[in-house]
Design a protein around this motif. Structure first.
Motif, mmCIF file in Angstrom:
data_model
loop_
_atom_site.group_PDB
_atom_site.id
_atom_site.type_symbol
_atom_site.label_atom_id
_atom_site.label_comp_id
_atom_site.label_asym_id
_atom_site.label_seq_id
_atom_site.Cartn_x
_atom_site.Cartn_y
_atom_site.Cartn_z
ATOM 1 N N GLU A 157 32.427 -6.581 11.075
ATOM 2 C CA GLU A 157 31.151 -6.156 12.061
ATOM 3 C C GLU A 157 31.525 -4.514 13.086
ATOM 4 O OE1 GLU A 157 33.102 -9.606 14.755
ATOM 5 O OE2 GLU A 157 32.233 -8.133 16.039
ATOM 6 N N HIS A 158 29.880 -3.834 13.179
ATOM 7 C CA HIS A 158 30.458 -2.441 13.682
ATOM 8 C C HIS A 158 29.467 -2.566 13.863
ATOM 9 C CE1 HIS A 158 29.691 1.835 13.117
ATOM 10 N NE2 HIS A 158 31.395 1.733 13.547
ATOM 11 N N CYS A 159 28.696 -2.190 14.817
ATOM 12 C CA CYS A 159 27.650 -0.985 15.422
ATOM 13 C C CYS A 159 27.163 -0.599 15.543
ATOM 14 C CB CYS A 159 27.272 -1.492 17.367
ATOM 15 S SG CYS A 159 28.382 -3.231 17.819
ATOM 16 N N ALA A 160 25.664 -0.121 14.611
ATOM 17 C CA ALA A 160 25.233 0.769 14.071
ATOM 18 C C ALA A 160 23.124 0.290 14.373
ATOM 19 C CB ALA A 160 25.719 0.499 12.895
ATOM 20 N N ALA A 161 23.006 1.268 14.471
ATOM 21 C CA ALA A 161 21.374 1.816 14.020
ATOM 22 C C ALA A 161 21.069 0.706 12.841
ATOM 23 C CB ALA A 161 21.174 2.801 14.290
ATOM 24 N N SER A 162 19.841 0.451 12.628
ATOM 25 C CA SER A 162 19.003 -0.633 11.977
ATOM 26 C C SER A 162 19.180 -0.055 10.556
ATOM 27 C CB SER A 162 18.005 -1.137 12.484
ATOM 28 O OG SER A 162 17.591 -1.634 10.828
ATOM 29 N N SER A 163 19.588 0.332 10.002
ATOM 30 C CA SER A 163 19.229 0.781 7.640
ATOM 31 C C SER A 163 18.664 -0.068 7.265
ATOM 32 C CB SER A 163 20.936 1.482 7.392
ATOM 33 O OG SER A 163 20.549 1.372 5.926
ATOM 34 N N SER A 164 17.786 0.802 6.856
ATOM 35 C CA SER A 164 16.685 -0.697 5.858
ATOM 36 C C SER A 164 17.704 -0.679 4.277
ATOM 37 C CB SER A 164 15.538 0.534 5.380
ATOM 38 O OG SER A 164 15.621 1.720 4.775
#
Lengths: 320, 208, 402
Positions: free
Chosen positions: A6-13
């Protein structure tokens, strides 16, 4: 889920992620009558738009069954199709034919507890698969069911509400179940539809004669017939097109959901799944014990529609 | 003899049925085991990497400490109606009550906390949800609950709980559905006007 | 080759010979054929949107007519069985006329399949037969086989008679017996097309094939009675009353059996009153206010019952007018009951429970009428050529024979 994944990141398509799954299908037979090839090539160069009754071009008329096409044939046919679409709508498309992935069998599961009947899947599917709006073709039909009943006669797809879900109802989307014992494939008189190794039932739109026996045979109302020559506004054409999935269909042939094989065989998830606002849809590799789909089948009380018909669907419903 | 049609009958049946009418005879063998039970193979090559969608970029008033700092705003733990700020927030989260500081942290307002007091940041809000909703948390972690997009055997993005459920009023919000399917082309014109409620009263809104 | 050439030219000459009413009849048929052809071109141009078919009801008038006509073709065998199996000489004389009917009707069958196909330009794709699992493949094979068999038998008998010789039994009787079995098979396979559909509970019944055969053996000989009467009255064919009486007996039995089968099916569906009976309820009483087929099916039942009464009551069938009315009732009754009355309820409700009514469009009507006219034209022309040969008025000239 382990901490390291798990890693917080902005949403990526996910589009930018590289993957090595795209693979041009290599033909297994390689045998092919040369005279037909020559004739087809000659006819193709002389091809015209037909004589007003929607007659096929010479190349189309003589095009062989998908399973007898060599890689060279495919390259040639794909170029012709790309040219045809460019000429008709000005859109540059990319025809491809991703092969089934070794050891992968697809399956789908749908959580009826959370499906809210928003029909986002229906429209996303239409855009992804180049489905026409007039007359409308839709692969997914969302049934509004009476709580306490799994009887289709008590259900309706024609609900038009301000807000869903409605009181006392639940919603059951139905699309092709990619049966392992598909009655539609048995019905086809010319082998224009068949089951692929990864479980997907496909149609060769260039081989289908349009007899609609498969439409009659399907217990899930999953097959659609092209009653007219469909036209899609150029700005709505999805340019990534699979030969066996979402490429342009002509009038008089049958089509169906393919679990978006042009996406799923390149690793992506089906369009209907990604469009679902409630996360009701789950998809994956049945052969992988760690896949979402396997976990659902093993840990939830799944069931299939019309089990008594022994069609062995690859589409599971569950309440979770 | 090539038997392509045996390929989609199960191998078990394919091996036992050698008649040309395999598909017809197949019906006789079905009592051996339920056909809906698939042979689920062991092993496999899972290479899923899940990324949980961040929460903080979606928060318009984050960080909270921009406003909530001492002594300007002393924490007020009383349950009350908001008149000045956060007026759109409706707390409808279970019957056990609890107010802001059940999840938000009085002494470190930019953090949430679990029921045991462990601090977590907003991007890990699902830990807070999971500290009560254990069964859903388990399903979510396993990929069975919630929306996951991306690659079925690769990089995936999973929605964090509060990105779909308003934590203050977590029931999934009703929404306007997309347009209903076209009536069959041959249906008489007058039936097109039939609304859903009328339809239910007579014949459950059947198409014509 | 010369006798064969003479056979063809002489037959063509016979076809062109006729009185004023004959030419009016031919012109009438040609007009319908032209209308049907135009309608079909329209359907080809715009697609199946010209029909009233939808995904819920993917088959309609074309396949309904096809199903009925396969029975008609099989019904022609009812002349052959008594003639060759039981050496019934009264029927022996008219067997060729019955088999010519089969040829004409089979041509119509194949035309109905062709117009129902969305991509007729791809008909050559049948080189990849899906055999043996697809019932449609079986159907195409047995129909073409039956057409070839009947064309051969009638062609051989007529040609040898034309040459003034007696047909050699060993050159055609084996094929006659093959044709008897084959006739049963074409209609059985057509019934299996439907009864094999697990998705369609209305058709998924073992009674379907027997019911198909019973109704076919009622409608086929009924049509033969009318056709033979016309041939006798208009063309001077010496038809024995015994032959007509034998056909009448056949219809009397088969129509009663047909009604019994239909009743058995209705009882099974309605008494248990499960959800699978929805199609039968739709057919007989209407479902959710949809009653499109109700008047049709009850008319069909009434016609069938009327025919059964006529064919079994001596006071009625003695009178030619009443007998012919009974024949017409059997033909039309079976047409409704086995055509639209069987095909459409299979689609209602749809697999997902929708009720969608179907009535043929104008285009479908015209195309169907055109095909019927084509069949009538083919049968007229075949009779026109065959009857003089049977009567001995059309013979190979002796000098040509030598």
């Amino acid at each position: 889920m382990a901490k390291d994944t798990e890693h917080c990141a902005a949403s990526s398509s996910g589009d930018d992620v590289t993957h090595g799954l795209v693979d041009q299908r290599v033909d297994d037979s390689g045998t092919r009558r040369t005279f037909l090839k020559v004739a087809a090539a000659a006819a193709a160069t002389a091809a015209t738009e037909g004589c007003g009754i929607g007659a096929p071009t010479g190349e189309e008329f003589l095009r062989q069954h998908y399973k007898t096409l060599t890689p060279d044939d495919k390259k040639r046919i794909f170029a012709l199709i790309e040219d045809e679409v460019r000429g008709r709508s000005g859109v540059t498309i990319h025809m491809n034919d991703p092969a089934p992935i070794d050891g992968v069998e697809f399956a789908y599961a749908l959580n009826l507890s959370v499906c809210n009947g928003s029909r986002r899947c229906v429209e996303a599917c239409a855009r992804e698969n180049n489905l026409p709006d007039d007359p409308e073709i839709r692969y997914i039909r969302v049934l509004e069911m009476e709580k306490g009943s799994l009887e289709f006669e008590e259900a309706t797809p024609y609900y038009d509400r301000e807000k869903v879900p409605a009181e006392g109802k639940f919603y059951m989307p139905v699309q092709c179940h990619q049966c392992d014992n598909p009655p539609c494939v048995k019905a086809c008189p010319v082998q224009a539809t068949w089951k692929e190794p990864d479980g997907i039932v496909v149609v060769d739109y260039s081989w289908c004669i349009g007899c609609r026996f498969c439409v009659v045979a399907c217990p899930y109302f999953a097959r659609r017939f092209n009653f007219v020559e469909a036209s899609i506004p150029p700005d709505r054409i999805n340019p990534t097109q699979g030969y066996l999935s979402n490429r342009a269909r002509h009038k008089g042939v049958v089509e169906k959901c393919t679990f978006c094989l042009h996406r799923t065989r390149t690793g992506r998830l089906p369009a209907c799944l990604e469009a679902c606002p409630t996360g009701a849809r789950k998809f994956g590799n049945l052969n992988d014990p760690n896949s979402d789909i396997r976990k659902i089948i093993e840990s939830k009380r799944v069931y299939v529609l019309k089990e008594e018909l022994a069609t062995l669907p690859r589409f599971y419903y569950f309440f979770g | 003899m090539r038997l392509p049609w045996l390929a989609y009958i199960s191998p078990r049946l394919g091996a036992t049925v050698l008649l040309p009418f395999a598909s017809l005879a197949a019906g006789c063998n079905q009592s051996e085991e339920p056909l809906h039970h698939r042979q689920l193979p062991k092993g496999g090559t899972s290479s899923v990497v899940v990324t949980v969608e961040a929460r903080t970029p979606l928060l318009s008033t984050y960080p909270c400490s921009r406003c909530h700092f001492s002594p300007n705003r002393e924490p007020d733990p009383r349950e009350r109606k908001f008149t000045e700020f956060h007026t759109h927030k409706v707390l409808n989260h279970g019957t056990q009550g609890g107010w802001c500081y059940r999840c938000h942290t009085k002494d470190d307002i930019d953090k949430l906390h679990l029921q045991d007091g462990t601090l977590v940041d907003f991007d890990h809000a699902y830990e807070v949800c999971g500290s009560c909703h254990g069964d859903k948390f388990r399903d979510w972690k396993a990929g069975l609950h919630g929306l996951t997009t991306g690659f079925w055997n690769g990089a995936q993005v999973r929605r964090s709980c509060p990105n779909c459920h308003d934590p203050h009023s977590p029931a999934f919000a009703p929404m306007k559905p997309e347009r209903m399917p076209e009536w069959p082309r041959t249906a008489p014109a007058e039936t097109h006007a039939m609304g859903p409620e009328e339809g239910e009263s007579e014949g459950h809104g059947k198409g014509h | 080759m010369l006798p064969l050439f003479r056979f063809v030219t002489s037959s063509l000459r016979s076809m062109l010979r006729g009185g004023r009413s004959y030419y009016i009849w031919i012109a009438f048929l040609l007009a319908w054929i032209a209308l049907g052809g135009a309608a079909y071109l329209h359907q080809l141009r715009v697609g199946f949107v010209a029909t009233n078919l939808v995904d819920h009801v993917p088959w309609g008038a074309y396949i309904a007519n096809f199903t009925y006509l396969v029975g008609m073709a099989a019904g022609a065998v009812m002349l052959v069985i008594p003639a060759y199996v039981y050496h019934d000489h009264a029927l022996h004389d008219v067997v060729v006329l019955g088999e010519l009917l089969a040829v004409a009707v089979l041509t119509m069958c194949l035309m109905f399949v062709m117009v129902d196909i969305g991509r007729p330009d791809r008909i050559w794709h049948f080189i990849r037969f899906n055999w043996p699992v697809s019932m449609l493949t079986w159907d195409v094979i047995v129909l073409n086989g039956y057409l070839a068999l009947n064309a051969y038998i009638t062609g051989y008998i007529l040609f040898t008679k034309f040459c003034g010789r007696t047909p050699e039994r060993k050159k055609y009787v084996p094929f006659v017996f093959l044709a008897i079995g084959w006739a049963v098979s074409i209609h059985t396979v057509t019934a299996f097309l439907y009864s094999g559909m697990g998705a369609r509970p209305h058709w998924n019944a073992a009674i379907l094939a027997p019911r198909f055969l019973a109704s076919a053996f009622a409608a086929g000989p009924s049509l033969m009675i009318i056709a033979l009467t016309i041939v006798r009255d208009k063309m001077g064919f010496p038809l024995k009353d015994e032959a007509l009486n034998r056909l009448r007996q056949i219809v009397a039995v088969t129509m009663l059996i047909n009604l019994f089968f239909f009743f058995s099916e209705i009882f099974t569906e309605l008494y248990s009153f499960k959800h699978h009976a929805a199609s039968m309820r739709y057919l007989l009483f209407g479902l959710h206010g949809h009653t499109t087929l109700v008047p049709y099916i009850w008319s069909a039942v009434a016609l069938d019952v009327f025919a059964a009464i006529v064919f079994t009551t001596k006071a009625l069938y003695r009178r030619p007018a009443v007998l012919h009315a009974g024949c017409a009732a059997a033909i039309v009754g079976v047409w409704v009951e086995k055509g639209m009355g069987l095909v459409i309820p299979g689609f209602v409700p749809s697999p997902l429970g929708e009720v969608v009514d179907y009535i043929p469009s104008f285009t479908e009507f015209c195309v169907s009428a055109g095909i019927w006219a084509t069949g009538a034209l083919i049968y007229t022309l075949l009779l026109k050529a065959a009857v003089p040969i049977e009567l001995g008025t059309s013979r190979l000239e002796p000098e040509a024979a030598s």
